[in-house]
Write a protein that holds these residues in place. Sequence first.
Motif, PDB file in Angstrom:
ATOM      1  N   MET A  62       0.828  -1.206   0.000  1.00 46.17           N
ATOM      2  CA  MET A  62       0.000   0.000   0.000  1.00 46.17           C
ATOM      3  C   MET A  62       0.865   1.261   0.000  1.00 46.17           C
ATOM      4  O   MET A  62       0.552   2.231  -0.699  1.00 46.17           O
ATOM      5  N   LEU A  63       1.955   1.244   0.748  1.00 39.93           N
ATOM      6  CA  LEU A  63       2.861   2.388   0.795  1.00 39.93           C
ATOM      7  C   LEU A  63       3.517   2.600  -0.568  1.00 39.93           C
ATOM      8  O   LEU A  63       3.606   3.734  -1.056  1.00 39.93           O
ATOM      9  N   PHE A  64       3.957   1.524  -1.200  1.00 36.35           N
ATOM     10  CA  PHE A  64       4.553   1.611  -2.540  1.00 36.35           C
ATOM     11  C   PHE A  64       3.557   2.206  -3.527  1.00 36.35           C
ATOM     12  O   PHE A  64       3.893   3.087  -4.318  1.00 36.35           O
ATOM     13  N   THR A  65       2.316   1.726  -3.482  1.00 31.43           N
ATOM     14  CA  THR A  65       1.285   2.221  -4.389  1.00 31.43           C
ATOM     15  C   THR A  65       0.991   3.694  -4.126  1.00 31.43           C
ATOM     16  O   THR A  65       0.830   4.484  -5.065  1.00 31.43           O
ATOM     17  N   LEU A  66       0.947   4.087  -2.871  1.00 33.98           N
ATOM     18  CA  LEU A  66       0.674   5.472  -2.520  1.00 33.98           C
ATOM     19  C   LEU A  66       1.791   6.400  -2.992  1.00 33.98           C
ATOM     20  O   LEU A  66       1.532   7.483  -3.517  1.00 33.98           O
ATOM     21  N   LEU A  67       3.035   5.970  -2.817  1.00 33.69           N
ATOM     22  CA  LEU A  67       4.171   6.830  -3.181  1.00 33.69           C
ATOM     23  C   LEU A  67       4.408   6.898  -4.683  1.00 33.69           C
ATOM     24  O   LEU A  67       4.781   7.947  -5.205  1.00 33.69           O
ATOM     25  N   THR A  68       4.198   5.783  -5.375  1.00 34.45           N
ATOM     26  CA  THR A  68       4.516   5.744  -6.810  1.00 34.45           C
ATOM     27  C   THR A  68       3.287   5.837  -7.707  1.00 34.45           C
ATOM     28  O   THR A  68       3.408   6.195  -8.882  1.00 34.45           O
ATOM     29  N   GLY A  69       2.124   5.480  -7.199  1.00 32.06           N
ATOM     30  CA  GLY A  69       0.930   5.437  -8.036  1.00 32.06           C
ATOM     31  C   GLY A  69       0.852   4.179  -8.871  1.00 32.06           C
ATOM     32  O   GLY A  69      -0.067   4.013  -9.670  1.00 32.06           O
ATOM     33  N   LYS A  70       1.815   3.283  -8.703  1.00 32.40           N
ATOM     34  CA  LYS A  70       1.838   2.024  -9.447  1.00 32.40           C
ATOM     35  C   LYS A  70       1.353   0.896  -8.549  1.00 32.40           C
ATOM     36  O   LYS A  70       1.578   0.916  -7.352  1.00 32.40           O
ATOM     37  N   VAL A  71       0.718  -0.090  -9.172  1.00 27.92           N
ATOM     38  CA  VAL A  71       0.172  -1.214  -8.426  1.00 27.92           C
ATOM     39  C   VAL A  71       1.012  -2.454  -8.712  1.00 27.92           C
ATOM     40  O   VAL A  71       1.346  -2.737  -9.863  1.00 27.92           O
ATOM     41  N   ILE A  72       1.338  -3.180  -7.656  1.00 27.12           N
ATOM     42  CA  ILE A  72       1.976  -4.475  -7.820  1.00 27.12           C
ATOM     43  C   ILE A  72       0.833  -5.482  -7.881  1.00 27.12           C
ATOM     44  O   ILE A  72       0.104  -5.662  -6.903  1.00 27.12           O
ATOM     45  N   GLY A  73       0.646  -6.090  -9.020  1.00 19.98           N
ATOM     46  CA  GLY A  73      -0.450  -7.033  -9.165  1.00 19.98           C
ATOM     47  C   GLY A  73      -0.789  -7.285 -10.615  1.00 19.98           C
ATOM     48  O   GLY A  73       0.005  -7.016 -11.530  1.00 19.98           O
ATOM     49  N   THR A  74      -1.989  -7.773 -10.833  1.00 19.61           N
ATOM     50  CA  THR A  74      -2.435  -8.150 -12.173  1.00 19.61           C
ATOM     51  C   THR A  74      -2.748  -6.906 -13.005  1.00 19.61           C
ATOM     52  O   THR A  74      -2.866  -5.794 -12.490  1.00 19.61           O
ATOM     53  N   LYS A  75      -2.920  -7.125 -14.303  1.00 22.64           N
ATOM     54  CA  LYS A  75      -3.286  -6.017 -15.183  1.00 22.64           C
ATOM     55  C   LYS A  75      -4.654  -5.456 -14.817  1.00 22.64           C
ATOM     56  O   LYS A  75      -4.888  -4.251 -14.929  1.00 22.64           O
ATOM     57  N   ALA A  76      -5.553  -6.323 -14.362  1.00 24.64           N
ATOM     58  CA  ALA A  76      -6.878  -5.863 -13.945  1.00 24.64           C
ATOM     59  C   ALA A  76      -6.748  -4.910 -12.763  1.00 24.64           C
ATOM     60  O   ALA A  76      -7.408  -3.864 -12.727  1.00 24.64           O
ATOM     61  N   MET A  77      -5.893  -5.245 -11.801  1.00 27.13           N
ATOM     62  CA  MET A  77      -5.683  -4.369 -10.643  1.00 27.13           C
ATOM     63  C   MET A  77      -5.109  -3.027 -11.085  1.00 27.13           C
ATOM     64  O   MET A  77      -5.526  -1.972 -10.598  1.00 27.13           O
ATOM     65  N   GLN A  78      -4.156  -3.068 -12.004  1.00 28.41           N
ATOM     66  CA  GLN A  78      -3.533  -1.837 -12.481  1.00 28.41           C
ATOM     67  C   GLN A  78      -4.532  -0.971 -13.229  1.00 28.41           C
ATOM     68  O   GLN A  78      -4.569   0.245 -13.051  1.00 28.41           O
ATOM     69  N   ARG A  79      -5.358  -1.592 -14.041  1.00 28.36           N
ATOM     70  CA  ARG A  79      -6.355  -0.839 -14.828  1.00 28.36           C
ATOM     71  C   ARG A  79      -7.407  -0.202 -13.908  1.00 28.36           C
ATOM     72  O   ARG A  79      -7.755   0.959 -14.093  1.00 28.36           O
ATOM     73  N   VAL A  80      -7.895  -0.949 -12.933  1.00 26.80           N
ATOM     74  CA  VAL A  80      -8.887  -0.402 -12.002  1.00 26.80           C
ATOM     75  C   VAL A  80      -8.265   0.722 -11.181  1.00 26.80           C
ATOM     76  O   VAL A  80      -8.907   1.752 -10.943  1.00 26.80           O
ATOM     77  N   GLN A  81      -7.025   0.567 -10.764  1.00 23.75           N
ATOM     78  CA  GLN A  81      -6.339   1.608  -9.992  1.00 23.75           C
ATOM     79  C   GLN A  81      -6.207   2.884 -10.817  1.00 23.75           C
ATOM     80  O   GLN A  81      -6.472   3.982 -10.319  1.00 23.75           O
ATOM     81  N   THR A  82      -5.803   2.753 -12.071  1.00 26.61           N
ATOM     82  CA  THR A  82      -5.681   3.916 -12.947  1.00 26.61           C
ATOM     83  C   THR A  82      -7.031   4.600 -13.122  1.00 26.61           C
ATOM     84  O   THR A  82      -7.134   5.829 -13.097  1.00 26.61           O
ATOM     85  N   PHE A  83      -8.077   3.810 -13.279  1.00 24.46           N
ATOM     86  CA  PHE A  83      -9.434   4.351 -13.393  1.00 24.46           C
ATOM     87  C   PHE A  83      -9.808   5.138 -12.137  1.00 24.46           C
ATOM     88  O   PHE A  83     -10.333   6.252 -12.232  1.00 24.46           O
ATOM     89  N   GLU A  84      -9.539   4.569 -10.970  1.00 23.04           N
ATOM     90  CA  GLU A  84      -9.894   5.237  -9.713  1.00 23.04           C
ATOM     91  C   GLU A  84      -9.123   6.548  -9.544  1.00 23.04           C
ATOM     92  O   GLU A  84      -9.684   7.548  -9.090  1.00 23.04           O
TER      93      GLU A  84
END
Length: 172
Positions: A62-84
Amino acid sequence: MGEGNWDLQEIKLLKKKLLIQNNLGMLSVFALLWFFVEVAAVSATIIFGVLCAILWLLVANMLFTLLTGKVIGTKAMQRVQTFEIERHGKKQWKIKSSIGLLIILALTIGSTVLVVVSDIGSVPLDFPNDSFAFIGAWLGMNLGQIRRIRKLGKEISQESSEKQERGFSESL
C-alpha cells in the motif's frame, strides 16, 4: 486517458474479476489456517506471526502504491487503480489511500505488538469458534466491493439513459 474515455462496463467486469480473485485468496488463507490449526497443530504464536508478516507485506504494498501510483499485481488491478485515480483525482485518491494505509498500519502495529509482548502460544485455538472474526472481515470486504460494483452499475445505467435522451432529442 480521460474519464470520458473509460468503458464503465469493462471496469465493472474487472472489479467483478478482482472480487473473485480476492475471494479465492481469502479462501486459500482460510483453508491454510484450518490446516495449520486442526491438522498440523502449529502453535498460535507461529500462526499469528505469519499473519503479522502478511499484514506487513500489505502495508509495504500500500505504501509503494501510494508513493509511486503504481500497483503491484495483475493487469486488472492496475487498470482499475488507474481508473480510480483518474476518476476521483490524484489528490482525493491520495487522501483515501493514506487513510486506508494508516488504518491498516495501526492494525498491523497492534497485532505485531500483541504477538511479541503477550504469551499467545499458551492460548488454545478452537478453529470453528475462533474463525468468526476472519469470516466477518471476509464478509465485510465482500459487501464493500459489491456495493462499489453496484454503484458503478447504477452509473452505467444512468449514463446509457442520458445517451438515449440525447439521441432522442437530436432526432427531433
